[in-house]
Design an enzyme around this catalytic site. Structure first.
Site, PDB file in Angstrom:
ATOM      1  N   GLY A  48      31.196   2.751  -1.702  1.00  0.00           N
ATOM      2  CA  GLY A  48      32.131   2.709  -2.823  1.00  0.00           C
ATOM      3  C   GLY A  48      31.955   3.856  -3.786  1.00  0.00           C
ATOM      4  O   GLY A  48      32.885   4.239  -4.487  1.00  0.00           O
ATOM      5  N   GLN A  49      30.719   4.429  -3.861  1.00  0.00           N
ATOM      6  CA  GLN A  49      30.478   5.500  -4.819  1.00  0.00           C
ATOM      7  C   GLN A  49      30.664   6.885  -4.219  1.00  0.00           C
ATOM      8  O   GLN A  49      30.685   7.869  -4.957  1.00  0.00           O
ATOM      9  CB  GLN A  49      29.052   5.380  -5.383  1.00  0.00           C
ATOM     10  CG  GLN A  49      28.715   4.005  -5.944  1.00  0.00           C
ATOM     11  CD  GLN A  49      29.627   3.601  -7.069  1.00  0.00           C
ATOM     12  OE1 GLN A  49      30.112   4.446  -7.810  1.00  0.00           O
ATOM     13  NE2 GLN A  49      29.890   2.305  -7.188  1.00  0.00           N
ATOM     14  N   GLY A  50      30.753   7.016  -2.883  1.00  0.00           N
ATOM     15  CA  GLY A  50      30.929   8.343  -2.314  1.00  0.00           C
ATOM     16  C   GLY A  50      30.440   8.424  -0.881  1.00  0.00           C
ATOM     17  O   GLY A  50      30.191   7.422  -0.211  1.00  0.00           O
ATOM     18  N   THR A  51      30.294   9.676  -0.379  1.00  0.00           N
ATOM     19  CA  THR A  51      29.883   9.963   0.989  1.00  0.00           C
ATOM     20  C   THR A  51      28.526  10.647   0.973  1.00  0.00           C
ATOM     21  O   THR A  51      28.268  11.506   0.138  1.00  0.00           O
ATOM     22  CB  THR A  51      30.920  10.872   1.674  1.00  0.00           C
ATOM     23  OG1 THR A  51      32.205  10.240   1.612  1.00  0.00           O
ATOM     24  CG2 THR A  51      30.549  11.114   3.128  1.00  0.00           C
ATOM     25  N   VAL A  52      27.653  10.278   1.920  1.00  0.00           N
ATOM     26  CA  VAL A  52      26.312  10.854   2.006  1.00  0.00           C
ATOM     27  C   VAL A  52      26.228  11.727   3.248  1.00  0.00           C
ATOM     28  O   VAL A  52      26.559  11.290   4.350  1.00  0.00           O
ATOM     29  CB  VAL A  52      25.233   9.753   2.044  1.00  0.00           C
ATOM     30  CG1 VAL A  52      23.838  10.379   2.139  1.00  0.00           C
ATOM     31  CG2 VAL A  52      25.329   8.870   0.810  1.00  0.00           C
ATOM     32  N   ASP A  77      23.169  -4.031  -6.982  1.00  0.00           N
ATOM     33  CA  ASP A  77      23.800  -3.937  -5.655  1.00  0.00           C
ATOM     34  C   ASP A  77      22.728  -3.945  -4.566  1.00  0.00           C
ATOM     35  O   ASP A  77      22.731  -3.106  -3.667  1.00  0.00           O
ATOM     36  CB  ASP A  77      24.663  -2.671  -5.567  1.00  0.00           C
ATOM     37  CG  ASP A  77      25.659  -2.734  -4.413  1.00  0.00           C
ATOM     38  OD1 ASP A  77      25.910  -3.847  -3.910  1.00  0.00           O
ATOM     39  OD2 ASP A  77      26.187  -1.681  -4.010  1.00  0.00           O
ATOM     40  N   LEU A  97      26.178  10.741   6.929  1.00  0.00           N
ATOM     41  CA  LEU A  97      25.224   9.664   7.195  1.00  0.00           C
ATOM     42  C   LEU A  97      25.813   8.293   6.880  1.00  0.00           C
ATOM     43  O   LEU A  97      25.448   7.297   7.492  1.00  0.00           O
ATOM     44  CB  LEU A  97      23.954   9.871   6.361  1.00  0.00           C
ATOM     45  CG  LEU A  97      23.148  11.146   6.660  1.00  0.00           C
ATOM     46  CD1 LEU A  97      22.005  11.275   5.670  1.00  0.00           C
ATOM     47  CD2 LEU A  97      22.615  11.130   8.088  1.00  0.00           C
ATOM     48  N   GLY A  98      26.706   8.246   5.919  1.00  0.00           N
ATOM     49  CA  GLY A  98      27.304   6.971   5.537  1.00  0.00           C
ATOM     50  C   GLY A  98      28.304   7.163   4.421  1.00  0.00           C
ATOM     51  O   GLY A  98      28.331   8.198   3.749  1.00  0.00           O
ATOM     52  N   GLN A  99      29.148   6.147   4.224  1.00  0.00           N
ATOM     53  CA  GLN A  99      30.158   6.168   3.173  1.00  0.00           C
ATOM     54  C   GLN A  99      30.135   4.833   2.461  1.00  0.00           C
ATOM     55  O   GLN A  99      30.006   3.785   3.091  1.00  0.00           O
ATOM     56  CB  GLN A  99      31.552   6.435   3.740  1.00  0.00           C
ATOM     57  CG  GLN A  99      31.716   7.837   4.314  1.00  0.00           C
ATOM     58  CD  GLN A  99      33.100   8.060   4.905  1.00  0.00           C
ATOM     59  OE1 GLN A  99      33.616   7.220   5.620  1.00  0.00           O
ATOM     60  NE2 GLN A  99      33.684   9.196   4.597  1.00  0.00           N
TER      61      GLN A  99
END
Length: 741
Positions: A425-429, A540, A421-423
């Site tokens: 700075g904290q990781g990939t969803v 953020d 779904l998205g990427q």
């Protein structure tokens, strides 16, 4: 008899004195061993008792910037106990205006009595029509230099061959030279003593000449860059030789500080000596027990054909064969022929037995290993810490589930790329589907290091403590994988960024939609700042972290960077974290985090809602790359119509948009103390919506409106009132925010 006893006592006293003298040369146990990235090797040190006491030249200085200095001025970048130290020397530069000369002074250094320039340096000149000179002073003076000529831009071939750049090929200073200076001069016309050779064309690409010492191999000439300004490099690495004292090994005798398993060698560049570990040993030879035995069998530095035959010994190794084998000339072990057949049969039988045993226990071993690995990942990913903190925070009874690794693989179809779904700075969803067909969002951390794990646990704890309709709901996590996973509710309609700027959604957000989204986000932040059990700063806030559901209801997400603020504090000092374009400039420059940082970020989001433009866009003109400055300038200069999105601007809502723009400008003021609190922002936006509803109602029912607003209302004291104040609307909005959801 008495004579022999006297001789014996003298020998004992001499040995004890020798050990005492050597012991006095050893550093304290509490000496600092590093300064910045430089490891400090004895005899060097940075405090009394940590460096060789016989020479203060080995006393280094570690300054606040974590830089290691020699003689208090020369920066040290590496120390080798083999008699070398790497430092940074300034360059000599002299710049000329066209047709004029600027005189410079030669650059000089005076090294301590224990140091001298290494022959592993090059004296280099960069410039056109110039001469460089280096001179050393001591018992024997020495000078060297080179000449560089060019009247046009040299070819960029990387060669330092006298055209734009020259260097000394043989750099060998006289023995015991510790003072030197160097510089360069421009060649002059011998007829009129002018700088005619330095014409206008040369001035364009070579305004300055540079002379410097540099360690061999540490500088590669590039005429296209170096002739202009030497790529702005002002210091170069230089190698120095050092030695102990001013006596030879023989003269120093028993006072040498060479440790056990080391030998003394006379210095080749100056008076004094150096120590080296004997062959087969490694370490610091200046420490009493600094030279340790090298295990050649482990380090694979032996010449035995079979590592199994290697046997380490103190200072070396031997190749020894097991019983029944002989060592041949190639250092291999061989067995007599008549024994090989029997050994071969034994090996075959042994292999068959091992294979059978391996098949029998393979399944159990695999299961045990898999279980152990999952347990290891669970602890590595902070499972124990999460359970402890959830319990300690009184959150052990919340609807929070620990998912298995198999369940996560099935939900994401093996983490298929089509499910991303998205990427960030904290990781990939990923998009996941649970066995009960519930659609969820699964966040996979980018790296499994301690800092990322702390952020992951931090996000779980923050989300677990938030109960708000406009905050994404956490469902659980999985800690049995190499990197931790976070499972939260799936928001179907993408992000606010996608609707405003993306091409995924064919979205046309009306002013009513945008105002409601702004109110929901502002109310959520006000709740986090003021009404949560522990104040939370998101840190953020941006359109990419605001999700929209099927009803375009806002959901604030991604709490990986958020901070919990203790009740007794109003701000924290933290490492700056956030997104350019949304980052509070005051927080960026001071590192002081408070709720006004979220207010600034929200102000940028409100500007995006009003303008439909990105917070930071390098495709816009220079003056309008940053939306904040562009928006505020348009507001102050009454050019608001130029920046407001055409989809929302009309005559009916002009005053509302102007008020919203004013609120956005207040939120993005440079000084945090001048910005309103989030609670005030939410109240003002809610008042806009109430005012809008009132006007819409009054337009539909003018008679009733005249009766209620234009008429008089009887007060409790018997007096009358003919208006509904803004403060009343504000108080209602504040009450709604403080109540929470």
């Amino acid at each position: 008899m008495k004579f022999q006893e006297g001789v014996f006592l003298v020998v004992i006293f001499f040995l004890a004195y020798t050990q005492l003298v050597k012991g006095q040369h050893q550093p304290r146990e509490d000496c600092k061993l590093k300064c910045g990235n430089v490891t400090i090797e004895y005899p060097f040190g940075i405090s009394t008792g940590c460096y060789y006491p016989g020479d203060d030249n080995f006393n280094l200085t570690c300054v606040v910037e974590e830089k290691l200095l020699l003689f208090g001025i020369i920066q040290v970048t590496n120390i080798s106990h083999s008699g070398h130290v790497s430092v940074l020397f300034e360059r000599f530069s002299e710049c000329y205006e066209q047709k004029n000369e600027t005189n410079g002074t030669a650059l000089g250094y005076q090294l301590g009595s224990s140091f001298s320039l290494s022959s592993n340096n090059k004296f280099t000149l960069v410039g056109c029509n110039a001469l460089s000179l280096l001179s050393t002073f001591g018992k024997q003076n020495y000078s060297t230099g080179c000449l560089s000529l060019c009247n046009s831009q040299p070819e960029a071939n990387g060669r330092c061959n006298g055209v734009g750049c020259c260097t000394t090929e043989d750099f060998s200073v006289p023995f015991d030279s510790d003072t030197f200076q160097f510089g360069s001069v421009r060649l002059r016309n011998q007829v009129n003593n002018s700088l005619d050779l330095f014409n206008t064309s040369v001035y364009q690409f070579n305004p300055c000449t540079y002379a410097f010492l540099v360690e061999d191999g540490k500088f590669n000439f590039d005429s296209s860059k170096d002739l202009k300004n030497l790529r702005n490099v002002t210091r170069f690495p230089v190698a120095l030789d050092w030695s102990i004292g001013n006596q030879t090994c023989e003269q120093a005798g028993s006072t040498r500080i060479c440790g056990k398993n080391s030998s003394c060698y006379n210095s080749t560049t100056r008076n004094g000596y150096i120590c080296k570990c004997n062959e087969g040993y490694d370490g610091n030879p200046y420490r009493s027990e600094g030279c340790k035995d090298i295990d050649e069998c482990i380090s694979d530095t032996h010449n035995c054909s079979d590592p199994k035959t290697c046997r380490n010994r103190d200072g070396g190794f031997d190749c020894k064969c097991p019983s029944g084998y002989d060592l041949n000339s190639s250092m291999s072990c061989t067995r007599p022929e008549y024994k090989r057949t029997r050994i071969f049969l034994v090996i075959i039988i042994g292999v068959l037995v091992l294979l059978l045993a391996a098949i029998c226990i393979q399944h159990a071993t695999k299961q045990r290993k898999y279980t152990k690995l999952r347990r290891q990942f669970f602890e590595q990913n902070g499972g124990g810490m999460l359970i402890q903190r959830l319990s300690g925070a009184g959150l052990s009874n919340i609807d929070f589930k620990i998912f298995t690794e198999e369940g996560m693989k099935e939900a994401t179809n093996g983490y298929d790329e089509s499910r991303i779904l998205g990427q960030g700075g904290q990781g990939t969803v990923y998009k996941g589907i649970l066995p009960d067909n519930t659609i969820v969002a699964i966040k996979k951390a980018r790296l499994a290091d301690s800092r990322q794990v702390d952020q992951f646990i931090h996000e779980v704890l923050v989300l677990s403590q938030i109960n708000h309709r406009n905050v994404v709901k956490i469902l659980g996590c999985c800690l049995e994988t190499e990197v931790p996973l976070l499972v939260y509710e799936f928001i179907t309609n993408g992000t606010l960024f996608d609707h405003l700027h993306g091409s995924i959604f064919d979205s046309s957000l009306t002013w009513e939609h945008r105002l409601r989204i702004a109110i929901e986000v502002a109310g959520t932040l006000a709740y986090l700042h003021s009404s949560a059990s522990i104040p939370i700063i998101h840190r953020d806030i941006k359109t990419a972290n605001i999700l929209l559901d099927e009803n375009l209801t806002a959901k604030v997400a991604d709490f990986g960077a958020s901070k919990l603020i203790p009740m007794d504090k109003e701000q924290l000092t933290t490492m700056v974290q956030g997104t350019l374009g949304y980052l509070d400039p005051e927080y960026y420059t001071t590192g002081l985090l408070n709720e006004k940082s979220d207010v600034y970020s929200f102000g940028v989001v409100l500007m995006e809602l009003l303008s439909g433009q990105k917070a930071l866009c390098f495709e816009r003109p220079q003056a309008s790359k940053h939306l904040v400055s562009y928006f505020v300038s348009a507001t102050e200069e009454n050019r608001l119509h130029e920046i407001i999105d055409d989809q929302v601007l009309n005559e009916d809502n002009l005053k509302e948009i102007q008020e919203a723009a004013r609120i956005a400008a207040e939120c993005t003021r440079l000084m945090g103390e001048e910005r309103p609190r989030m609670k005030e922002v939410a109240a003002k936006l809610e008042a806009l919506r109430v005012e809008k509803t009132k006007h819409k109602w009054s337009d539909q029912y003018p008679e009733e409106n005249e009766h209620l607003i234009g008429g008089h209302i009887l007060s409790a004291q018997g007096e009358t009132s003919s208006s509904i104040g803004y403060d009343s609307i504000k108080n209602v909005a504040i009450l709604d925010i403080e109540t929470g959801r």
